[in-house]
Design a protein around this motif. Structure first.
Motif, mmCIF file in Angstrom:
data_model
loop_
_atom_site.group_PDB
_atom_site.id
_atom_site.type_symbol
_atom_site.label_atom_id
_atom_site.label_comp_id
_atom_site.label_asym_id
_atom_site.label_seq_id
_atom_site.Cartn_x
_atom_site.Cartn_y
_atom_site.Cartn_z
ATOM 1 N N ASP A 23 0.804 -1.222 0.000
ATOM 2 C CA ASP A 23 0.000 0.000 0.000
ATOM 3 C C ASP A 23 0.839 1.275 0.000
ATOM 4 O O ASP A 23 0.323 2.358 0.272
ATOM 5 C CB ASP A 23 -0.934 -0.002 1.226
ATOM 6 C CG ASP A 23 -1.906 -1.162 1.206
ATOM 7 O OD1 ASP A 23 -2.413 -1.479 0.124
ATOM 8 O OD2 ASP A 23 -2.150 -1.764 2.275
ATOM 9 N N TRP A 24 2.123 1.159 -0.335
ATOM 10 C CA TRP A 24 2.984 2.327 -0.331
ATOM 11 C C TRP A 24 2.833 3.134 -1.621
ATOM 12 O O TRP A 24 2.903 2.589 -2.723
ATOM 13 C CB TRP A 24 4.445 1.916 -0.205
ATOM 14 C CG TRP A 24 4.865 1.405 1.129
ATOM 15 C CD1 TRP A 24 4.070 0.991 2.156
ATOM 16 C CD2 TRP A 24 6.213 1.224 1.566
ATOM 17 N NE1 TRP A 24 4.829 0.567 3.206
ATOM 18 C CE2 TRP A 24 6.149 0.693 2.876
ATOM 19 C CE3 TRP A 24 7.452 1.450 0.986
ATOM 20 C CZ2 TRP A 24 7.300 0.390 3.608
ATOM 21 C CZ3 TRP A 24 8.592 1.150 1.709
ATOM 22 C CH2 TRP A 24 8.520 0.635 3.015
ATOM 23 N N LYS A 25 2.688 4.422 -1.475
ATOM 24 C CA LYS A 25 2.715 5.303 -2.630
ATOM 25 C C LYS A 25 4.120 5.353 -3.229
ATOM 26 O O LYS A 25 4.303 5.605 -4.428
ATOM 27 C CB LYS A 25 2.260 6.709 -2.222
ATOM 28 C CG LYS A 25 2.099 7.682 -3.379
ATOM 29 C CD LYS A 25 1.562 9.021 -2.898
ATOM 30 C CE LYS A 25 1.405 9.991 -4.063
ATOM 31 N NZ LYS A 25 0.884 11.311 -3.603
ATOM 32 N N ALA A 26 5.130 5.097 -2.397
ATOM 33 C CA ALA A 26 6.523 5.138 -2.856
ATOM 34 C C ALA A 26 6.875 3.975 -3.772
ATOM 35 O O ALA A 26 7.830 4.062 -4.551
ATOM 36 C CB ALA A 26 7.459 5.139 -1.647
ATOM 37 N N MET A 27 6.117 2.871 -3.700
ATOM 38 C CA MET A 27 6.452 1.687 -4.492
ATOM 39 C C MET A 27 6.078 1.908 -5.955
ATOM 40 O O MET A 27 4.915 2.170 -6.280
ATOM 41 C CB MET A 27 5.712 0.471 -3.943
ATOM 42 C CG MET A 27 6.132 -0.838 -4.615
ATOM 43 S SD MET A 27 7.860 -1.227 -4.251
ATOM 44 C CE MET A 27 8.296 -2.203 -5.702
ATOM 45 N N GLY A 31 1.739 2.189 -13.607
ATOM 46 C CA GLY A 31 1.402 3.515 -14.127
ATOM 47 C C GLY A 31 2.571 4.481 -14.175
ATOM 48 O O GLY A 31 2.419 5.624 -14.616
ATOM 49 N N GLY A 32 3.741 4.028 -13.699
ATOM 50 C CA GLY A 32 4.934 4.868 -13.752
ATOM 51 C C GLY A 32 5.145 5.755 -12.550
ATOM 52 O O GLY A 32 6.035 6.608 -12.551
ATOM 53 N N ASP A 33 4.327 5.583 -11.503
ATOM 54 C CA ASP A 33 4.492 6.380 -10.287
ATOM 55 C C ASP A 33 5.491 5.703 -9.348
ATOM 56 O O ASP A 33 5.954 4.593 -9.592
ATOM 57 C CB ASP A 33 3.140 6.536 -9.581
ATOM 58 C CG ASP A 33 2.104 7.229 -10.460
ATOM 59 O OD1 ASP A 33 2.484 8.198 -11.140
ATOM 60 O OD2 ASP A 33 0.936 6.787 -10.461
ATOM 61 N N GLY A 34 5.783 6.371 -8.229
ATOM 62 C CA GLY A 34 6.649 5.774 -7.215
ATOM 63 C C GLY A 34 8.067 6.316 -7.238
ATOM 64 O O GLY A 34 8.413 7.184 -8.053
ATOM 65 N N TRP A 184 15.616 -2.122 9.260
ATOM 66 C CA TRP A 184 14.971 -2.708 8.083
ATOM 67 C C TRP A 184 15.264 -1.822 6.888
ATOM 68 O O TRP A 184 15.377 -0.604 7.001
ATOM 69 C CB TRP A 184 13.468 -2.901 8.292
ATOM 70 C CG TRP A 184 12.662 -1.672 8.601
ATOM 71 C CD1 TRP A 184 12.304 -1.200 9.822
ATOM 72 C CD2 TRP A 184 12.103 -0.744 7.645
ATOM 73 N NE1 TRP A 184 11.576 -0.051 9.711
ATOM 74 C CE2 TRP A 184 11.415 0.257 8.395
ATOM 75 C CE3 TRP A 184 12.093 -0.667 6.248
ATOM 76 C CZ2 TRP A 184 10.748 1.317 7.784
ATOM 77 C CZ3 TRP A 184 11.437 0.402 5.635
ATOM 78 C CH2 TRP A 184 10.769 1.367 6.400
ATOM 79 N N VAL A 185 15.441 -2.452 5.738
ATOM 80 C CA VAL A 185 15.759 -1.754 4.498
ATOM 81 C C VAL A 185 14.825 -2.263 3.414
ATOM 82 O O VAL A 185 14.743 -3.474 3.174
ATOM 83 C CB VAL A 185 17.222 -1.982 4.062
ATOM 84 C CG1 VAL A 185 17.519 -1.235 2.769
ATOM 85 C CG2 VAL A 185 18.196 -1.583 5.157
ATOM 86 N N THR A 186 14.117 -1.359 2.749
ATOM 87 C CA THR A 186 13.217 -1.732 1.661
ATOM 88 C C THR A 186 13.706 -1.130 0.353
ATOM 89 O O THR A 186 13.932 0.084 0.266
ATOM 90 C CB THR A 186 11.782 -1.246 1.938
ATOM 91 O OG1 THR A 186 11.293 -1.857 3.138
ATOM 92 C CG2 THR A 186 10.860 -1.620 0.785
ATOM 93 N N VAL A 187 13.883 -1.974 -0.656
ATOM 94 C CA VAL A 187 14.279 -1.514 -1.984
ATOM 95 C C VAL A 187 13.020 -1.172 -2.779
ATOM 96 O O VAL A 187 12.077 -1.961 -2.847
ATOM 97 C CB VAL A 187 15.097 -2.593 -2.723
ATOM 98 C CG1 VAL A 187 15.261 -2.228 -4.197
ATOM 99 C CG2 VAL A 187 16.464 -2.749 -2.082
ATOM 100 N N LEU A 188 13.020 0.013 -3.367
ATOM 101 C CA LEU A 188 11.901 0.461 -4.198
ATOM 102 C C LEU A 188 12.228 0.356 -5.682
ATOM 103 O O LEU A 188 11.345 0.146 -6.506
ATOM 104 C CB LEU A 188 11.532 1.889 -3.824
ATOM 105 C CG LEU A 188 11.083 2.023 -2.359
ATOM 106 C CD1 LEU A 188 11.133 3.465 -1.907
ATOM 107 C CD2 LEU A 188 9.693 1.452 -2.177
ATOM 108 N N GLN A 189 13.489 0.508 -5.997
ATOM 109 C CA GLN A 189 13.965 0.314 -7.363
ATOM 110 C C GLN A 189 15.366 -0.262 -7.284
ATOM 111 O O GLN A 189 16.169 0.151 -6.448
ATOM 112 C CB GLN A 189 14.014 1.646 -8.124
ATOM 113 C CG GLN A 189 14.594 1.527 -9.537
ATOM 114 C CD GLN A 189 14.895 2.872 -10.169
ATOM 115 O OE1 GLN A 189 15.052 3.883 -9.475
ATOM 116 N NE2 GLN A 189 14.979 2.924 -11.494
ATOM 117 N N GLY A 190 15.673 -1.226 -8.150
ATOM 118 C CA GLY A 190 17.032 -1.724 -8.220
ATOM 119 C C GLY A 190 17.250 -3.079 -7.578
ATOM 120 O O GLY A 190 16.310 -3.851 -7.353
#
Length: 347
Positions: A23-27, A31-34, A184-190
């Motif tokens: 539910d993260w907007k950052a993810m 649609g190309g968002d995040g 904790w570390v979450t990857v959003l891209q890469g």
């Protein structure tokens, strides 16, 4: 108590968590968002970001984008510069709160005990104010007590949240997270490559040598990886945990585990450190007193209000160490350098 806290925080075991970013907007989405690097540059091209908490060097995202894409910059550097910013942008940046509202702490983790210090910061407790003034006037000069970063800001706490951005070959060298906190570390891209070593591993055996410069993660993998993964010669009890972390995945780093991270491609991530009661709580208290003495007072007073059970543990442990130091003639012992006696409430 969450199931994760009981099974992993209590046992101090690394883990990879799936689905925390649902539910993260950052993810990033279809649609190309995040939080892709391209999106962040387009949204905030002129906002300055820090390379670390230890120095003041900063670049705008647009300038950083040029650096990592040039032959005389990030494309050729053995270990390119990476953004590691606890402030999520320049001081008083309008984007700071915007970014922090686009993700949330995964629900599986236990509560951050350092949050209880906020209770003390907002308290009208006269006893706390008197104790804070006494600590300010205390003249203990124990050589291990570091300058407290929170001394100039009565509402501060140790840095605990960062946005991480870096190209391939960038990363974080071998280290242990501060104050015996979990992370904790979450990857959003890469894509990130991890090595985590059990607390029993001698630091010098894996290249973490006191008073020596930190080895960049790209160089470490070249020089040490084959050594620590050789099952014939490397002790089983020091066997590292290897993790390949993709976008949308979260890695849990237990307290006391040495670890390093290498970005295998352009990577955007977010990380938090947090204080858990399911670990070496007394050791954490000692570390906070030594490194962040003013914050230690606020944290203790907050625990008195919110977690009296933990405050009682602190009181008993601190007083025992103080008395032992006095018996041994060590007037500058760590527990003697912070007098919490007037804030006591239990025997």
């Amino acid at each position: 108590v969450t199931k994760f806290a009981w099974e992993f925080e209590r046992k101090n075991i690394p883990a990879k968590i799936m689905g925390a970013t649902k539910d993260w907007k950052a993810m990033p989405n279809e649609g190309g968002d995040g939080w892709t690097f391209e999106n962040l540059v387009n949204r905030f091209p002129n906002i300055y970001f820090r390379f670390s908490d230890n120095h003041g060097e900063m670049l705008t995202l647009s300038t950083y984008a040029k650096y990592i894409s040039t032959l005389d910059g990030g494309l050729m550097d053995d270990s390119p510069l990476a953004i590691y910013d606890a402030e999520f942008g320049d001081d008083d940046s309008p984007i700071t709160n915007v970014l922090k509202e686009e993700y949330e702490v995964p629900a599986c983790f236990s509560c951050d005990l350092f949050d209880s210090a906020k209770v003390a910061e907002e308290s009208d407790d006269v006893e706390y104010e008197e104790k804070k003034e006494e600590d300010h006037q205390h003249e203990c000069q124990h050589e291990e007590i570091e300058e407290d970063n929170s001394a100039t800001d009565p509402n501060s706490r140790p840095p605990y949240q960062w946005i991480l951005i870096g190209p391939a070959r960038s990363g974080t060298g071998l280290h242990i997270d501060p104050l015996w906190t979990n992370a904790w570390v979450t990857v959003l891209q890469g894509l990130k490559r991890w090595m985590l070593f059990p607390p029993c591993t001698p630091p010098e055996k894996v290249g973490m040598i006191q008073n020596q410069p930190q080895i960049p993660s790209s160089i470490w993998f070249r020089d040490y990886y084959d050594v620590v993964t050789n099952e014939k010669t490397w002790p089983a009890e020091w066997k590292p945990v290897e993790v390949l972390q993709k976008a949308g995945e979260t890695v849990f780093v237990p307290n006391g585990w040495m670890h390093l991270v290498l970005n295998l491609e352009c990577t955007v991530a977010v990380t938090h450190n947090y204080a858990s009661e399911y670990g070496p709580f007394e050791r954490m208290w000692k570390e906070v007193v030594v490194e962040e003495s003013n914050f230690a007072l606020r944290w203790y007073c907050g625990m008195k209000e919110k977690r009296p059970d933990l405050a009682c543990r602190v009181w008993k442990y601190h007083e025992r160490c103080r008395k032992e130091a006095e018996v041994n003639g060590d007037e500058n012992g760590w527990a003697c350098c912070l007098d919490i006696s007037k804030a006591s409430f239990c025997e």
